[in-house]
Design a protein around this motif. Structure first.
Motif, short mmCIF file in Angstrom:
data_model
loop_
_atom_site.label_atom_id
_atom_site.label_comp_id
_atom_site.label_asym_id
_atom_site.label_seq_id
_atom_site.Cartn_x
_atom_site.Cartn_y
_atom_site.Cartn_z
N THR A 164 0.84 -1.19 0.00
CA THR A 164 0.00 0.00 0.00
C THR A 164 0.88 1.25 0.00
O THR A 164 2.11 1.17 0.06
CB THR A 164 -0.90 0.02 1.25
OG1 THR A 164 -0.04 0.06 2.41
CG2 THR A 164 -1.80 -1.20 1.31
N VAL A 165 0.22 2.41 -0.07
CA VAL A 165 0.96 3.67 0.00
C VAL A 165 1.80 3.72 1.27
O VAL A 165 3.01 3.97 1.24
CB VAL A 165 -0.02 4.87 -0.06
CG1 VAL A 165 0.70 6.17 0.29
CG2 VAL A 165 -0.65 4.97 -1.44
N GLU A 212 -3.67 6.25 2.33
CA GLU A 212 -2.62 5.39 2.85
C GLU A 212 -2.83 3.90 2.55
O GLU A 212 -1.88 3.15 2.39
CB GLU A 212 -2.49 5.57 4.36
CG GLU A 212 -1.99 6.94 4.79
CD GLU A 212 -3.13 7.93 5.01
OE1 GLU A 212 -2.89 8.96 5.66
OE2 GLU A 212 -4.26 7.66 4.52
N GLY A 213 -4.09 3.46 2.47
CA GLY A 213 -4.39 2.05 2.28
C GLY A 213 -4.48 1.61 0.83
O GLY A 213 -4.70 0.42 0.56
N LYS A 214 -4.31 2.53 -0.11
CA LYS A 214 -4.42 2.17 -1.52
C LYS A 214 -3.12 1.57 -2.04
O LYS A 214 -2.03 1.93 -1.60
CB LYS A 214 -4.79 3.40 -2.35
CG LYS A 214 -6.17 3.95 -2.03
CD LYS A 214 -6.49 5.16 -2.91
CE LYS A 214 -7.90 5.68 -2.63
NZ LYS A 214 -8.22 6.85 -3.47
N ARG A 215 -3.27 0.70 -3.04
CA ARG A 215 -2.11 0.13 -3.71
C ARG A 215 -1.84 0.92 -4.99
O ARG A 215 -2.72 1.62 -5.49
CB ARG A 215 -2.34 -1.35 -4.00
CG ARG A 215 -2.25 -2.20 -2.74
CD ARG A 215 -2.42 -3.69 -3.02
NE ARG A 215 -2.02 -4.48 -1.85
CZ ARG A 215 -2.78 -4.65 -0.76
NH1 ARG A 215 -3.99 -4.07 -0.70
NH2 ARG A 215 -2.34 -5.36 0.26
N GLU A 268 -4.29 1.47 -7.81
CA GLU A 268 -5.46 2.31 -7.53
C GLU A 268 -5.14 3.80 -7.58
O GLU A 268 -6.02 4.62 -7.32
CB GLU A 268 -6.02 1.96 -6.14
CG GLU A 268 -6.41 0.51 -5.97
CD GLU A 268 -6.80 0.20 -4.54
OE1 GLU A 268 -7.97 0.46 -4.17
OE2 GLU A 268 -5.93 -0.28 -3.78
N LEU A 269 -3.92 4.15 -7.92
CA LEU A 269 -3.48 5.55 -7.89
C LEU A 269 -3.28 6.08 -9.30
O LEU A 269 -2.92 5.34 -10.22
CB LEU A 269 -2.16 5.67 -7.12
CG LEU A 269 -2.14 5.14 -5.69
CD1 LEU A 269 -0.73 5.25 -5.12
CD2 LEU A 269 -3.13 5.88 -4.80
N MET A 286 -0.34 10.72 -8.32
CA MET A 286 -0.35 10.20 -6.95
C MET A 286 0.81 9.23 -6.72
O MET A 286 1.42 9.23 -5.66
CB MET A 286 -1.69 9.52 -6.67
CG MET A 286 -2.88 10.47 -6.64
SD MET A 286 -4.46 9.62 -6.53
CE MET A 286 -4.49 9.16 -4.79
N LYS A 287 1.12 8.42 -7.74
CA LYS A 287 2.26 7.50 -7.60
C LYS A 287 3.56 8.27 -7.40
O LYS A 287 4.39 7.89 -6.58
CB LYS A 287 2.35 6.62 -8.85
CG LYS A 287 1.23 5.60 -8.98
CD LYS A 287 1.32 4.88 -10.32
CE LYS A 287 0.13 3.95 -10.52
NZ LYS A 287 0.15 3.31 -11.86
N GLN A 288 3.72 9.36 -8.16
CA GLN A 288 4.94 10.15 -7.99
C GLN A 288 4.97 10.84 -6.62
O GLN A 288 6.03 11.00 -6.02
CB GLN A 288 5.07 11.19 -9.11
CG GLN A 288 5.60 10.63 -10.42
CD GLN A 288 7.00 10.05 -10.29
OE1 GLN A 288 7.23 9.08 -9.58
NE2 GLN A 288 7.95 10.65 -10.98
N ARG A 289 3.80 11.21 -6.10
CA ARG A 289 3.75 11.77 -4.74
C ARG A 289 4.24 10.74 -3.72
O ARG A 289 4.94 11.08 -2.77
CB ARG A 289 2.33 12.22 -4.40
CG ARG A 289 1.88 13.50 -5.06
CD ARG A 289 0.41 13.77 -4.74
NE ARG A 289 -0.10 14.89 -5.51
CZ ARG A 289 -0.24 16.13 -5.05
NH1 ARG A 289 0.12 16.40 -3.81
NH2 ARG A 289 -0.72 17.09 -5.80
#
Length: 294
Positions: free
Chosen positions: A90-91, A128-131, A134-135, A139-142
């Motif tokens: 997850t994140v 926080e709970g996303k994989r 799902e982003l 958001m992935k770069q964040r």
């Protein structure tokens, strides 16, 4: 520059006897944001990899905070063009993995709390709970930025981290990186092809000549104030001067620089401040010239 925190001392890199770049000298102060610009093939990413300890120079040495770089270290965080997240985590799991690598003896609850603090810093509180699947790309770069910052590195290294993003997301993340670096005093070195990105983010911009056998042509001091806003920078009297100077170098002078008649000292590259109403060479060696822009 008040402090030589990072010192690049005469590094060169050769592959099969051919020099990508030669005899690079550069100093970066603690808390400074430096961008490097140049055409493909001049060795920008290779310089970043050497700073990260992922590659070794054929000549010279890089010293960070008094210690020579001998290999990878958690003192130096890298943000690549791709997010490079672990897809099964997850994140918070991705960020916590880096935190646990940095401080393996910390309690699990402390590691997660530390990770969550940096996730919130990049604006992902609630995700926080996303994989990764799902982003969005932004958001992935964040998450990648949060992971890099969470280990509290001495230097953050970025290899065109926003190049694959749409313009709106890219601008938002540039704002976030700038805000975080100003708030935390993070030292940063970034590779980019985007002139406007370099002007917005950097305190100084390193211009590389074309490869092979590339060298540092100039170090351009950004005339814009340290506190700057995206909506206002084009109104600053120095904006178009530095923009024109950078574009002129990339379009014309990067190819012909080595043929220009001047007495160069590679240990002390020319330092230029475009937009001032007097001769703009403020350091290094070379001929005096105007760089006030049009």
């Amino acid at each position: 520059m008040s402090e030589r925190f990072i010192s690049v001392e005469g590094i060169g890199r050769r592959y099969a006897g051919a020099a990508v770049f030669e005899d690079l000298w550069l100093s970066i102060a603690r808390g400074e944001f430096v961008c490097m610009i140049g055409h493909s093939g001049c060795g920008k990413t290779t310089v970043l990899n050497i700073l990260a300890g992922l590659d070794r120079p054929s000549d010279g040495v890089v010293i960070v905070d008094g210690q020579a770089i001998e290999g990878p270290s958690l003192d130096r965080a890298v943000i690549f063009q791709s997010h490079a997240l672990l897809p099964w985590r997850t994140v918070v799991g991705n960020v916590a993995f880096a935190v646990a690598s940095r401080w393996p003896r910390r309690a699990r609850a402390d590691i997660e709390a530390h990770a969550r603090r940096f996730i919130a810093l990049v604006g992902l509180e609630g995700s926080e709970g996303k994989r990764p699947a799902e982003l969005s790309g932004g958001m992935k770069q964040r998450v990648g930025i949060a992971r890099a910052l969470a280990i509290e590195p001495k230097i953050m290294l970025m290899d065109e981290p926003f190049s694959a993003l749409d313009a709106l997301t890219r601008g938002t993340l540039q704002d976030e990186v700038r805000r975080i670096c100003l708030t935390t005093g993070q030292t940063a070195f970034m590779i980019t092809h985007d002139v406007d990105e370099a002007i917005y983010l950097a305190d100084r911009i390193v211009l590389m000549t074309n490869g092979p056998g590339a060298e540092i042509a100039e170090i351009v001091e950004n005339p814009l104030p340290k506190e700057r806003r995206r909506a206002d920078i084009h109104r600053h009297p120095g904006f178009y001067a530095i923009r024109n100077h950078l574009i002129d170098f990339l379009v014309t002078r990067s190819r012909s620089f080595r043929d220009e008649p001047r007495n160069r000292d590679r240990r002390h590259p020319l330092v230029v401040r475009p937009g001032v109403p007097e001769p703009a060479v403020v350091g290094g060696t070379g001929e005096w010239r105007m760089a006030s822009g049009e």
